[in-house]
Design an enzyme around this catalytic site. Structure first.
Site, PDB file in Angstrom:
ATOM      1  N   CYS A 104       0.820  -1.225   0.000  1.00 40.07           N
ATOM      2  CA  CYS A 104       0.000   0.000   0.000  1.00 40.07           C
ATOM      3  C   CYS A 104       0.849   1.268   0.000  1.00 40.07           C
ATOM      4  CB  CYS A 104      -0.943  -0.015   1.195  1.00 40.07           C
ATOM      5  SG  CYS A 104      -2.139  -1.344   1.064  1.00 40.07           S
TER       6      CYS A 104
ATOM      7  N   HIS B 169      -3.639   7.136   1.427  1.00 36.49           N
ATOM      8  CA  HIS B 169      -3.886   5.840   0.793  1.00 36.49           C
ATOM      9  C   HIS B 169      -5.280   5.398   1.221  1.00 36.49           C
ATOM     10  CE1 HIS B 169      -3.982   1.639  -0.002  1.00 36.49           C
ATOM     11  NE2 HIS B 169      -3.868   1.307   1.269  1.00 36.49           N
TER      12      HIS B 169
ATOM     13  N   ASN C 268     -10.068  -0.653  -1.680  1.00 37.98           N
ATOM     14  CA  ASN C 268      -8.630  -0.437  -1.466  1.00 37.98           C
ATOM     15  C   ASN C 268      -7.869  -1.146  -2.589  1.00 37.98           C
ATOM     16  OD1 ASN C 268      -5.944  -0.781  -0.666  1.00 37.98           O
ATOM     17  ND2 ASN C 268      -6.434  -0.987   1.495  1.00 37.98           N
TER      18      ASN C 268
HETATM   19  C1  LIG Z   1     -11.117  -5.412   8.816  1.00 39.83           C
HETATM   20  C2  LIG Z   1     -11.944  -4.527   9.729  1.00 39.83           C
HETATM   21  C3  LIG Z   1     -12.940  -3.737   8.891  1.00 39.83           C
HETATM   22  C4  LIG Z   1     -12.686  -5.406  10.695  1.00 39.83           C
HETATM   23  O1  LIG Z   1     -13.460  -4.573  11.545  1.00 39.83           O
HETATM   24  P1  LIG Z   1     -13.516  -4.840  13.099  1.00 39.83           P
HETATM   25  O2  LIG Z   1     -14.468  -3.886  13.674  1.00 39.83           O
HETATM   26  O3  LIG Z   1     -12.105  -4.825  13.582  1.00 39.83           O
HETATM   27  O4  LIG Z   1     -14.144  -6.242  13.144  1.00 39.83           O
HETATM   28  P2  LIG Z   1     -13.602  -7.570  13.843  1.00 39.83           P
HETATM   29  O5  LIG Z   1     -12.484  -8.155  13.016  1.00 39.83           O
HETATM   30  O6  LIG Z   1     -13.313  -7.290  15.281  1.00 39.83           O
HETATM   31  O7  LIG Z   1     -14.853  -8.421  13.689  1.00 39.83           O
HETATM   32  C5  LIG Z   1     -16.100  -8.083  14.277  1.00 39.83           C
HETATM   33  C6  LIG Z   1     -17.116  -9.105  13.884  1.00 39.83           C
HETATM   34  O8  LIG Z   1     -17.466  -8.914  12.496  1.00 39.83           O
HETATM   35  C7  LIG Z   1     -17.291 -10.147  11.795  1.00 39.83           C
HETATM   36  N1  LIG Z   1     -16.895  -9.867  10.424  1.00 39.83           N
HETATM   37  C8  LIG Z   1     -15.630  -9.789   9.897  1.00 39.83           C
HETATM   38  N2  LIG Z   1     -15.705  -9.497   8.597  1.00 39.83           N
HETATM   39  C9  LIG Z   1     -17.013  -9.382   8.287  1.00 39.83           C
HETATM   40  C10 LIG Z   1     -17.714  -9.085   7.110  1.00 39.83           C
HETATM   41  N3  LIG Z   1     -17.087  -8.827   5.943  1.00 39.83           N
HETATM   42  N4  LIG Z   1     -19.057  -9.035   7.152  1.00 39.83           N
HETATM   43  C11 LIG Z   1     -19.720  -9.261   8.286  1.00 39.83           C
HETATM   44  N5  LIG Z   1     -19.120  -9.566   9.447  1.00 39.83           N
HETATM   45  C12 LIG Z   1     -17.781  -9.621   9.453  1.00 39.83           C
HETATM   46  C13 LIG Z   1     -16.232 -10.876  12.564  1.00 39.83           C
HETATM   47  O9  LIG Z   1     -16.283 -12.263  12.310  1.00 39.83           O
HETATM   48  C14 LIG Z   1     -16.603 -10.538  13.994  1.00 39.83           C
HETATM   49  O10 LIG Z   1     -17.677 -11.334  14.402  1.00 39.83           O
HETATM   50  P3  LIG Z   1     -17.783 -11.865  15.940  1.00 39.83           P
HETATM   51  O11 LIG Z   1     -17.909 -10.611  16.756  1.00 39.83           O
HETATM   52  O12 LIG Z   1     -18.991 -12.701  15.884  1.00 39.83           O
HETATM   53  O13 LIG Z   1     -16.507 -12.597  16.176  1.00 39.83           O
HETATM   54  C15 LIG Z   1     -11.065  -3.547  10.548  1.00 39.83           C
HETATM   55  O14 LIG Z   1     -10.270  -4.270  11.437  1.00 39.83           O
HETATM   56  C16 LIG Z   1     -10.217  -2.715   9.691  1.00 39.83           C
HETATM   57  O15 LIG Z   1     -10.684  -1.838   9.012  1.00 39.83           O
HETATM   58  N6  LIG Z   1      -8.872  -2.935   9.725  1.00 39.83           N
HETATM   59  C17 LIG Z   1      -7.964  -2.233   8.873  1.00 39.83           C
HETATM   60  C18 LIG Z   1      -8.010  -2.875   7.526  1.00 39.83           C
HETATM   61  C19 LIG Z   1      -7.260  -2.081   6.505  1.00 39.83           C
HETATM   62  O16 LIG Z   1      -7.325  -0.880   6.468  1.00 39.83           O
HETATM   63  N7  LIG Z   1      -6.540  -2.778   5.665  1.00 39.83           N
HETATM   64  C20 LIG Z   1      -5.815  -2.181   4.631  1.00 39.83           C
HETATM   65  C21 LIG Z   1      -4.522  -1.691   5.130  1.00 39.83           C
HETATM   66  S1  LIG Z   1      -3.620  -1.047   3.845  1.00 39.83           S
END
Ligand SMILES: CC(C)(COP(=O)(O)OP(=O)(O)OC[C@H]1O[C@@H](n2cnc3c(N)ncnc32)[C@H](O)[C@@H]1OP(=O)(O)O)[C@@H](O)C(=O)NCCC(=O)NCCS
Length: 332
Positions: free
Chosen positions: A114, A259, A289
């Site tokens: 990224c 980004h 992304n």
């Molecule tokens: C990936 C991201 C959106 C996940 O959001 P979060 O609030 O941290 O969610 P969690 O991983 O804690 O998961 C919360 C719940 O949602 C669920 N979940 C994960 N992905 C899901 C999806 N696509 N749809 C629905 N539910 C989902 C999980 O299984 C979890 O369920 P549980 O509570 O029953 O265990 C977040 O961590 C994020 O934005 N991270 C940065 C990612 C990023 O920017 N990447 C690029 C970097 S360059």
């Protein structure tokens, strides 16, 4: 010493629009979850047989070269940022060079995920300031959709990553106080496995086997929470570092182009820097992304819509796999 100015930008997005609803038919997710956590409403996926990383990069590059008022033959070096090349070997730079009819000039590939485009821009800036090259084509292009795990297990990254290409021409200029004022590059390999694709790794007995494929090691793996926590700190630090290095303040910024990792991350940085909404560019809602491509796509769109105007102070900032993070401060 010469300055480096971005004299033209271009982008290409595949035709195929994939909405959150469509993703909900592939995996257990829904529009409300995706919009709330990431801000993404739709993204583009490539069409196999039509789009390649090279073909998308070519379209973006031709637009950038035209917008710079140049022809292909005036480009004297190519830097290509991608982590999803068409071939394992060689890199994508030579494939683009061939497509543009520029056989003979140097072509360099950058694999900083990224942050790849900002790293690439920084390298190009040094080549121009040293007097080595005049017009460098700097490209970010990715096809991520073919490496995503579209089952329930992979849903947290499958909803985020997408495909696209962007390019700029970085040109030597004699105009004082214009162009790239500074770039700042950082990395911390302690976190290499928080966001990675493990295979095809070379230090194995066999590079590819059914067992490895079944283990999911060819798919993108992401620890979303860890990425989020580090991103919000590093994005802020690296923008502040760019401003400090030039004795400037957040209020001096006309546009921050982060980004496009996640809309929530961009909003968090906006708030932490005390920026107004119109000082931050976001298009992740429409494209997801696209890794190394997000920033050049955003530059191209910002120029098209006059969100960037002559003399504007623009900061590019990136964070991603590695972890690697970087910024570039530019007087347009
Ligand atoms: C990936 C991201 C959106 C996940 O959001 P979060 O609030 O941290 O969610 P969690 O991983 O804690 O998961 C919360 C719940 O949602 C669920 N979940 C994960 N992905 C899901 C999806 N696509 N749809 C629905 N539910 C989902 C999980 O299984 C979890 O369920 P549980 O509570 O029953 O265990 C977040 O961590 C994020 O934005 N991270 C940065 C990612 C990023 O920017 N990447 C690029 C970097 S360059």
């Amino acid at each position: 010493m010469k300055n480096s100015i971005i004299s033209g930008a271009g982008h290409y997005l595949p035709d195929r629009i994939v909405t959150n609803e469509e993703l909900s038919s592939m995996m257990n997710t829904n529009d409300a979850w995706i919009v709330e956590r990431t801000g993404i409403r739709e993204r583009r996926w490539f069409t196999p047989g039509k789009d390649t990383v090279t073909s998308m990069a070519r379209a973006a590059s031709e637009m950038a070269i035209k917008n710079a008022g140049l022809n292909n033959k005036e480009i004297d070096f190519i830097i290509f940022a991608t982590i999803t090349p068409d071939y394992f070997i060689p890199g994508n730079g030579v494939l683009l060079q061939r497509e543009l009819g520029l056989q003979g000039i140097g072509a360099l590939d950058i694999r900083n995920a990224c942050s790849g485009f900002v790293y690439a821009l920084s390298v190009a800036d040094q080549f121009i300031k040293s007097g080595m090259y005049q017009n460098i084509l700097v490209v970010g292009a990715e096809i991520q959709s073919s490496a995503l795990d579209k089952s329930d297990e992979g849903r947290s990254s499958a909803v985020i990553f997408a495909d696209g290409a962007g390019a700029v021409v970085l040109q030597a200029s004699n105009e004082p106080h214009k162009g790239i004022l500074s770039t700042h590059l950082h990395a911390d390999g302690d976190h290499a496995e928080e966001l990675y694709v493990k295979d095809p790794g070379s230090s194995r007995k066999v590079r590819v086997s059914q067992e490895l494929i079944d283990s999911g090691s060819f798919n993108l793996q992401m620890n979303g929470n860890a990425v989020f926590k580090h991103a919000v700190i590093r994005f802020y630090e690296v923008v502040q570092e760019a401003l400090d290095a030039n004795n400037l303040k957040p209020k001096d910024l006309d546009l921050l182009i982060p980004h496009q990792a996640n809309l929530r991350i961009s909003q968090y940085i906006q708030e932490k820097l005390g920026l107004e909404e119109n000082q931050v560019f976001n298009n992740i809602m429409n494209y997801g992304n696209t890794t190394a491509a997000t920033i050049p796509i955003a530059i191209s769109e910002a120029l098209e819509t006059a969100r960037i105007k002559p003399n504007d102070l623009v900061c590019l900032a990136a964070f991603g796999s590695g972890f690697a993070w970087a910024s570039a401060l530019i007087r347009w």
